[in-house]
Structures are given as structure tokens and as C-alpha cells.
Design a protein around this motif. Structure first.
Motif, PDB file in Angstrom:
ATOM      1  N   VAL A   3      39.323  40.160  55.344  1.00 49.41           N
ATOM      2  CA  VAL A   3      38.996  41.581  55.163  1.00 49.41           C
ATOM      3  C   VAL A   3      38.662  41.836  53.698  1.00 49.41           C
ATOM      4  N   ALA A   4      39.513  41.331  52.827  1.00 50.24           N
ATOM      5  CA  ALA A   4      39.245  41.523  51.395  1.00 50.24           C
ATOM      6  C   ALA A   4      37.957  40.813  50.987  1.00 50.24           C
TER       7      ALA A   4
ATOM      8  N   TYR B  42      34.360  42.254  51.248  1.00 48.60           N
ATOM      9  CA  TYR B  42      33.865  43.158  50.214  1.00 48.60           C
ATOM     10  C   TYR B  42      33.431  42.428  48.943  1.00 48.60           C
ATOM     11  N   THR B  43      33.856  41.152  48.789  1.00 50.05           N
ATOM     12  CA  THR B  43      33.524  40.412  47.570  1.00 50.05           C
ATOM     13  C   THR B  43      33.566  38.910  47.854  1.00 50.05           C
TER      14      THR B  43
ATOM     15  N   ASN C   7      34.275  36.402  45.579  1.00 53.12           N
ATOM     16  CA  ASN C   7      35.389  35.714  44.931  1.00 53.12           C
ATOM     17  C   ASN C   7      36.366  36.715  44.339  1.00 53.12           C
ATOM     18  N   ILE C   8      37.642  36.304  44.370  1.00 51.65           N
ATOM     19  CA  ILE C   8      38.682  37.153  43.796  1.00 51.65           C
ATOM     20  C   ILE C   8      39.289  36.403  42.627  1.00 51.65           C
ATOM     21  N   LYS C   9      39.096  36.931  41.461  1.00 49.05           N
ATOM     22  CA  LYS C   9      39.605  36.304  40.225  1.00 49.05           C
ATOM     23  C   LYS C   9      39.257  34.814  40.168  1.00 49.05           C
TER      24      LYS C   9
ATOM     25  N   ILE D 279      45.943  36.525  40.718  1.00 48.91           N
ATOM     26  CA  ILE D 279      45.693  37.921  41.071  1.00 48.91           C
ATOM     27  C   ILE D 279      46.822  38.843  40.629  1.00 48.91           C
TER      28      ILE D 279
ATOM     29  N   TRP E 269      44.305  43.684  46.607  1.00 47.26           N
ATOM     30  CA  TRP E 269      43.233  44.665  46.674  1.00 47.26           C
ATOM     31  C   TRP E 269      42.776  45.119  45.304  1.00 47.26           C
TER      32      TRP E 269
ATOM     33  N   ALA F  13      42.793  43.180  42.710  1.00 45.87           N
ATOM     34  CA  ALA F  13      41.993  42.052  42.238  1.00 45.87           C
ATOM     35  C   ALA F  13      40.614  42.079  42.892  1.00 45.87           C
TER      36      ALA F  13
ATOM     37  N   SER G 277      36.999  42.658  41.095  1.00 45.68           N
ATOM     38  CA  SER G 277      35.928  41.661  41.189  1.00 45.68           C
ATOM     39  C   SER G 277      34.676  42.260  41.821  1.00 45.68           C
ATOM     40  N   HIS G 278      34.784  43.469  42.318  1.00 46.85           N
ATOM     41  CA  HIS G 278      33.673  44.086  43.060  1.00 46.85           C
ATOM     42  C   HIS G 278      33.161  45.325  42.344  1.00 46.85           C
TER      43      HIS G 278
END
Lengths: 261, 329, 272
Positions: free
Chosen positions: A45-46, A49-50, A52-54, A196, C44, C46, C50-51
């Protein structure tokens, strides 16, 4: 040698007990898969929206997740059932029977049972690890594999010690059974990349409750992001933690008075 | 070897530090910040010895310090001060060589795993105590025969009745043929037939292996059936150590005279001869000092129309009760 | 009525005393509730950083960093007030026979348990208040200006509390039939976590997942009151939100009664 034989006797009886609850294996597999799906679900889900996260891609997070589940399976199979037993035994005074046996109490108390159906978690975790590594098209060589094995062993040792330390506290504070829930929750922090978290929390997860050490380090070893020599540092830390927690346990035993005087 | 006592206790003291708490939420809230502690002396300097093969009753009311003493002797508790040697070992060092020769049976707790048949727990014990296969089979056969365990060993423990569980429990404790046996309320909650069975069994084990037995029980029948000698403690102190028979002489220096008289009038008169213990119509029981018993009995027979007369020692329960009341007073 | 007030008062008193007795464990338990929401917040924020600073869900609900902070903090408090752990206790009681003395009392054991649960919340909430305040101070959530509809959150939380409690207790009753309920519990808790909004605001769930979450009972147990407080419920949907809560409550009570009747029969058949 004698202790190996004892371990065999212990595991045999507890596996016999578990055989009466064969259905448990399937509920375990289901629960494990569901837990996994939930986590992957919430991550995806996260990640809708993107990308990559960190700095972590979805596939790298999956490797981490696999290590998390592997560790979870190891803990639930070998460590947790014993530690929970000890807390119950201290509360009910049946730890007496352990102490009355001509065996090192720590051995008997912490290795008495095995929760065989939790192997399900381990199997699921191995499956996920294989899948996510193939997605990343990484080649895992001998050095990655052995450094992974060593760091995983060291991580298990740290978890064991950490839990033994907490269990020892029940000699003074009888009702700590809920603490297990907390560790479990803190441990959950390990299923996400440590980057994160805010700075201070990263510190806590590295030094106070060493989740980073237990999960991030083996995950990095598996994906070849860890210097081989570091795995020996990890092993040393594992041994040290066992030594310290065993000493604390032996000290704590002196304060065990049993449930009734 | 036979001259050495199996159990030697000298000035044993155990003090607990307990957290005091008053009732009510307010008090518990205060105790958040300030905890009050109280020192409780559970055992205040107890000394005794047990010779090999002796079966000794360990008596005292609840909270007298029996269990605390037994726990120190079995190595579960560190004493505050004092000395103890069991089979030459210092118990609280908990050496494997010592624990191998010891058994401590707690009537209200179970060492057997709940979900599996007792037999499987026995096999674990075999591994723990390193009992050779031949000896294990022999002892097990004996135990099965003596306690009638045949049908019980294969059932999961949770399905057994309290008495059956206690039998399996006892067998588990004796498989390794302990030299020293501490029994803490072994017959608690068990029916009379089963109590008898357990007593016979303990006596048999004692006879066969010359094991030393220290037994606490609230059922005096256990004590009278098994023990020639008793040790009495109260408030953590030793009150009496000696023959069970001599206990009543020391603490209850009286005899009971049971009379059956012809009519109510003479029953009333009989009551003037001594302290009345009980009366049921024309049946009167009197309590007389030991040394005066014979003279009073002679006078009773001479002066009153007696149908029947018996002289007896007071019941052991009453003596024990007398002992503790005497201390309180 | 007076009877019930007295009973609950007595239980609350004992419960509070017990909670203070075990204050250390109780506090740990309470802090347990922090971890999940804070993890969600970490993931979230993070993701949103990033977004490019904010994330917009399929229905157009937008969350910035500080919105996420507000969401997860309020969620934390609401789920603390509505949480329940009786499935664990109950299984223990059935297994070791401690249930039997409770069945002998002339009052259903659920009342004593609910009162203990309330005492726990009372004690821990007072202890947690300063910690919550600190978290609000440091995480700087963006809260809407106070308005009257937020007061509706009070009945919503109360219904959510009883709702979650009765569902959990029904689940606990499975212990009558099987001695090991841990797997089922775990499953239930995972479901609860996902569908009540612990892992992500339900408004951010994509596609069919969002639809499931909208109609599941777990929305009524946690997410609905949180949204009320955050002022994210459109005024024409407030009533239906409450109706959903009441509907699931009625279902829960029905299921509980059926299971209890059957379970007691089972329990007495095996021999307590």
C-alpha cells in the motif's frame, strides 16, 4: 554428550505433545501466511504511492521481511515457549521441580520444550527469502551464506539472552508475563528498514532492544552488503550476551522463593 | 557410614523481606512511591538430625515454617543463616550428586507434563537422573505393582483424578530411588483409601531402600501410621523433637476416662470428679491428670453405679492442638 | 440498576487496586499500544517524504506528514481506550480450571472482566496522559479546530469499546472447544489491526481493500471515532457511521450469547 541426550528426550516428549495438536500446523501456516500477507499488503500500500522509501526498494524490504519472519520462527519454535513456561512456573511455584533436578537449571528451564508447529513460520520465511532474492537476481555465494548463518546464530543468541534477562526479572517482579507482548511489538519494528525511524529511535533499536542487530545485520549479510569480518564481531557479541545473561540468571535464582513460603 | 546422620540441621534461620501493602486504591497508589517492607522470620533457629532410614513427622500449624525448612533442605531456598547437611551435602549448593539422591514431593503441585501420559514424563526423568535401563524397568515394575498404575500410565495426565495423579506423581519422584525423601502434604485432597495406599507405599519404599523420610501432613493418621518420631515447630521455632508416644505425655499430661452410668443423676455427680470433656446422656468423658487417674478411677467405681469404664490417651489431634494452644497462651 | 452500579463499582475498586499492585506490568502493557501506531507513522512519514511531502488516497483524502502524526496519535489513544485482551486470559482459565469458580457466582463472568478492563484503562490513562501530551508536543500533529461534531466521538468511542469487547470475548470463547486458540487470536488481531486502520488510514487503502475495510466491523471499532475527532467524516455520513456501529454491536451480542450457551454445555460435558 549427556546434555545432548537430555535435549533429545526433552524434544521428543514435547513433539509428542504437539502431535496431539496436528491441526495446529495448518493453523500456524495459515496464520503465518496471513501475517505475512498483511505486512506485504501494508508495505505494498505504501509502495503504491512511491517506488522507494528512504533508499529501500520493495524487493530489498522483502528480504528484510524474510529474515524477520525467519527470526520470528526460530524464536517461537525454540525460545519463546520455554521463556513463557518459566514465567508461568515462577508464578505458580512449579519452577521448584526444575531446580530439584540434577541438571543445570538454565539448561532445563530454557531448552525444555520446542513448539514444533512453529516450524511453519520458518518454512514460510525461507520461501519468501528465496522468492525475494530471485526477484533481486542476486547470487548468494558461500561467503554470503556463511556470514548470514553466523550473524543469524549471533542474533538468536542475543534474543535468547535478552529474553533470559527479562525472565530473570520475574524473580523480583512476579507478574511480567505481559512483557513478552512488548518485546514482540518492539521486535516488530525490525520488519521495516531501520532508516525510516527518527534518529533517537534508531539508537534505541540498535542498543536498547537490539532489533537492528538481530534482523538488519543478517539481512545485509544475505544481500552481500556486510563485510565478512563483521560476522565474527557479531558472533563475539552473541557469546558475550549469553555469558552476561547466564550470570544474571544464576544471581536471580538466589532470590527465587517459590509461590508459597 | 550408618553412624552418620542423613540430615543434619543446625540453627537454621530464614528471614523473608515482604512488601507490605494496605487495602484500597489510595494505599496502593501511595505504595507506588514508597514501599514499606517488613521482615518476616519464617524459621528462627531450628536444629535437628535424622538418621538413615528414619521416618519422621514434621508437624506444625500453617505458617509454622515447615515448608520453608523443607525448601532449604532441598536446596530451593538459601537460608539467612545456619547450617544444614543432607547426605553430607550443603543443599543450597544444589550439586547434581545431591539432587540425584533426593526427592521432594509437593502435594499441591505437579511435575508431570499436563498434556502427555505420565509414562513420557518418566522417560524424561530417566534421562535426567541417568537411570540405567534395567534399574528403570525394575523400579517401574515395582511402582506399577505397588500403586496399581497399570492403566494410568498411558492416559494423558490431565485426564486423571486427583488421587490418580498423586500416585503418578509419587512414582515419578521415586523412580531414581532417592535416599532422602521430603513429603509435603502428600495426601492433600486424596480420599481415605488412597491415603492408606500412599502410606503403605511410603513405608514400603522406606523399608526397601532404607530411605530417610521427612513428612508433613495435616492428617494425623499419616503421621501415626508412618512415624515413630515427630518434630514439632511453631512460629519458626522447634517445640518438640522425640517419640510420638511421649508427645502426649509432655504436652497433654492427662488421660481420658469414658464412663457409662446407670442414670442421669449419677452422671451429674460424676462430673464433679474431674474436668468434663464431653457428655452424651448418661455417657460422660472426663479428663484427669495422669498421676491421679488410678485413684480417681477407683473412687468412681466405688461411689457411682458404673456400667462401663475405659481409660485412654487423648487423640493425637487433641494433643497437637494442646501443644499449639499452650504456646499461644 | 443500582445493583449493577454497585457491582461495577466494587469490581472497579478491586480492579484498580490490582492494577496498582502490578503497575510495572500494566504500564508496560499500556506502552505496548504505542508501538503499532508509531511504526505506522514511521513508515508513512518516510513514504510521504520520499514522495514529495504528501500522499493522496483514491477517494481524494490527502495526508501530509503532520496529518499522519495526527492520525496515528489519535488512533493510538482511541485504540488504548477500546482495547481488550481477554482472549488470552480466557484460554488460560479454561485450561487450568480457573473458570469454574467464576461460573459459580450468580453473575456472568463477563461483567467482572469488563470492569477489570475499565479499571485498567482508568489507571493506565492517568499514567499515560503526560506521555501522550509529550508525543503531541514533539510530533506536532495538525489537528482541526475544535467543533461540536467532535463531541460525537465520545459516544462513538463508548460504543466502539463495548463492540470490540464483545467481539473479542466471543472469540475467546473458542477456548471451550479447542485448548489452543493462539493461532486464531493472532489471525484476528492481524485482521483487526489492518481493517481498523492501525497500519494505514483506511482512506489510503486502494481498490477492493478499501471497500472491504469500509464495511467490516473493525472500522466501527477504531477508525470511525478517530475520523470523527479528526473531522474527516462528511456530515451526511455521521449517522450511517453510528448505525454501522450499532448493527455490529447487535450482531456481536447475538454471536456471544449463542457461543456462550454452546460453550458452557461443552465445558460441563468435559468436566470442569
Amino acid at each position: 554428550m549427556r546434555y545432548l541426550r537430555l535435549l533429545g528426550a526433552f524434544y521428543r516428549t514435547s513433539i509428542q505433545t504437539d502431535m496431539e495438536y496436528r491441526a495446529d500446523f495448518f493453523t500456524r501456516i495459515i496464520a503465518s501466511l496471513l501475517g505475512l500477507l498483511t505486512t506485504i499488503g501494508s508495505l505494498s500500500v505504501a509502495f503504491t504511492y512511491t517506488t522507494n522509501i528512504k533508499g529501500w526498494s520493495f524487493s530489498h524490504v522483502m528480504v528484510l521481511l524474510a529474515v524477520y519472519y525467519l527470526m520470528d520462527g526460530l524464536i517461537e519454535t525454540f525460545i519463546a515457549p520455554n521463556m513463557r513456561n518459566i514465567m508461568a512456573q515462577v508464578r505458580e511455584g512449579t519452577l521448584d521441580f526444575v531446580l530439584l533436578k540434577p541438571v543445570v537449571p538454565q539448561f532445563m528451564a530454557t531448552l525444555r520444550t520446542i513448539n514444533i508447529w512453529r516450524i511453519a513460520n520458518i518454512l514460510v520465511a525461507l520461501g519468501l527469502a528465496g522468492y525475494s532474492i530471485s526477484r533481486l537476481s542476486l547470487s548468494v555465494g558461500l561467503s554470503e551464506a556463511s556470514s548470514f548463518a553466523i550473524t543469524l546464530l549471533a542474533g538468536t543468541a542475543v534474543v535468547y539472552s535478552f529474553w533470559l534477562f527479562l525472565v530473570t526479572l520475574t524473580f523480583w517482579f512476579v507478574r511480567l508475563d505481559n512483557i513478552e507482548q512488548v518485546i514482540w511489538q518492539a521486535f516488530e519494528a525490525g520488519r521495516y528498514p531501520i532508516e525510516i525511524y527518527p534518529y533517537w529511535l534508531r539508537g534505541a533499536l540498535t542498543y536498547v532492544i537490539p532489533v537492528a542487530f538481530i534482523i538488519t545485520v543478517p539481512a545485509k549479510a544475505l544481500t552481500g552488503q556486510l563485510a565478512f569480518s563483521y560476522s565474527f564481531v557479531a558472533l563475539g557479541m552473541g557469546c558475550l550476551s549469553i555469558l552476561l545473561s547466564s550470570a544474571f540468571w544464576r544471581y536471580g535464582l538466589r532470590f527465587y522463593t517459590g509461590a508459597s513460603s | 557410614m550408618a553412624e552418620q546422620p542423613h540430615v543434619l540441621v543446625r540453627d537454621l534461620v530464614k528471614t523473608y523481606r515482604v512488601h507490605e501493602r494496605e487495602a484500597g486504591a489510595g494505599a496502593s497508589f501511595r505504595s507506588l512511591f514508597k514501599r514499606k517492607y517488613k521482615e518476616v522470620e519464617a524459621v528462627k533457629g531450628v536444629s535437628f538430625q535424622l538418621m538413615p532410614g528414619e521416618v519422621v513427622g514434621f508437624l506444625g500449624p500453617n505458617g509454622a515454617g515447615k515448608t520453608t525448612t523443607l525448601k532449604m533442605l532441598s536446596g530451593l531456598l538459601y537460608p539467612t543463616s545456619g547450617e544444614a547437611r543432607v547426605l553430607g551435602f550443603e543443599p543450597w549448593k544444589r550439586e547434581a550428586a545431591y539432587l540425584r539422591q533426593l526427592s521432594y514431593v509437593l502435594g499441591n503441585r505437579s511435575q508431570l507434563a499436563w498434556d502427555i501420559p505420565a509414562m513420557d514424563s518418566y522417560l524424561v526423568n530417566q534421562a535426567i537422573y541417568e537411570i540405567p535401563e534395567k534399574q528403570f524397568r525394575e523400579t517401574l515394575d515395582e511402582l506399577v505393582a505397588l500403586l496399581d498404575l497399570e492403566k494410568l500410565l498411558k492416559k494423558p495426565v490431565r485426564g486423571l483424578s486427583l488421587g490418580e495423579r498423586m500416585k503418578c506423581e509419587l512414582a515419578a519422584s521415586l523412580l531414581h530411588r532417592p535416599q532422602v525423601l521430603f513429603l509435603d502434604e502428600p495426601t492433600l485432597g486424596v480420599d481415605v483409601t488412597m491415603q492408606n495406599r500412599i502410606r503403605q507405599f511410603v513405608a514400603e519404599h522406606n523399608r526397601r531402600y532404607n530411605a530417610t523420610v521427612l513428612l508433613t501432613s495435616h492428617y494425623m493418621a499419616d503421621v501415626t501410621a508412618l512415624c515413630k518420631r515427630v518434630i514439632v515447630i511453631h512460629h519458626g521455632k522447634l517445640l518438640y523433637d522425640g517419640d510420638l508416644a511421649a508427645l502426649s505425655e509432655k504436652f497433654a499430661p492427662f488421660k481420658q476416662v469414658r464412663l457409662d452410668l446407670q442414670d442421669m443423676a449419677s452422671a451429674e455427680r460424676a462430673k464433679e470428679f474431674g474436668e468434663v470433656h464431653s457428655q452424651e446422656g448418661t455417657k460422660v468423658t472426663l479428663r484427669l491428670p495422669r498421676e491421679k487417674t488410678s485413684s480417681v478411677v477407683a473412687r468412681l467405681l466405688a461411689e457411682l453405679p458404673v456400667i462401663d469404664l475405659t481409660v485412654e490417651d487423648p487423640a493425637i489431634e487433641e494433643v497437637i492442638d494442646q501443644v499449639f494452644q499452650g504456646v499461644e497462651a | 440498576m443500582k445493583y449493577w452500579i454497585n457491582i461495577y463499582r466494587a469490581h472497579l475498586k478491586i480492579g484498580t487496586a490490582i492494577m496498582f499492585q502490578y503497575r510495572f506490568a500494566v504500564l508496560i502493557w499500556a506502552v505496548w499500544g504505542f508501538v503499532g501506531p508509531l511504526l505506522g507513522l514511521a513508515v508513512w512519514s518516510a513514504a510521504s517524504s520520499s514522495h514529495g511531502g504528501n500522499i493522496t488516497g483514491p477517494q481524494g483524502a490527502t495526508f501530509t506528514d503532520r496529518d499522519f502524526a495526527a492520525y496515528f496519535l489519535v488512533f493510538m489513544i482511541v485504540s488504548h481506550l477500546t482495547m481488550s485482551w481477554d482472549a488470552f486470559e480466557f484460554a488460560f482459565r479454561v485450561r487450568d480450571g480457573n473458570l469454574s469458580p467464576r461460573l459459580l457466582k450468580p453473575i456472568h463472568p463477563i461483567h467482572g472482566d469488563l470492569a477489570t478492563n475499565l479499571a485498567f484503562k482508568f489507571v493506565t490513562s492517568t499514567m499515560l496522559l503526560p506521555i501522550w501530551a509529550l508525543l503531541f508536543y514533539f510530533l506536532k500533529p495538525s489537528l482541526p479546530p475544535p467543533n461540536w461534531t467532535q463531541l460525537l466521538a465520545i459516544p462513538a468511542i463508548l460504543i466502539a469499546l463495548v463492540l470490540r469487547y464483545i467481539w473479542q470475548y466471543s472469540l475467546a470463547l473458542i477456548a471451550f472447544w479447542t485448548t489452543r486458540v493462539e493461532a486464531i487470536n493472532q489471525f484476528y488481531f492481524t485482521l483487526d489491526g489492518f481493517l481498523a486502520g492501525r497500519i494505514a488510514p483506511l482512506a489510503l487503502l486502494p481498490g477492493w481493500l478499501g471497500v472491504v475495510a469500509t464495511y467490516s466491523p473493525f472500522r466501527s471499532m477504531g477508525y470511525f471515532p478517530v475520523e470523527l475527532i479528526l473531522g474527516r467524516v462528511p456530515s451526511d455520513q455521521i449517522l450511517s457511521g453510528f448505525l454501522f456501529q450499532v448493527f455490529w454491536l447487535v450482531v456481536g451480542v447475538g454471536v456471544f450469547r449463542l457461543m456462550w450457551a454452546g460453550g458452557i454445555k461443552q465445558y460441563s460435558a468435559v468436566g470442569a
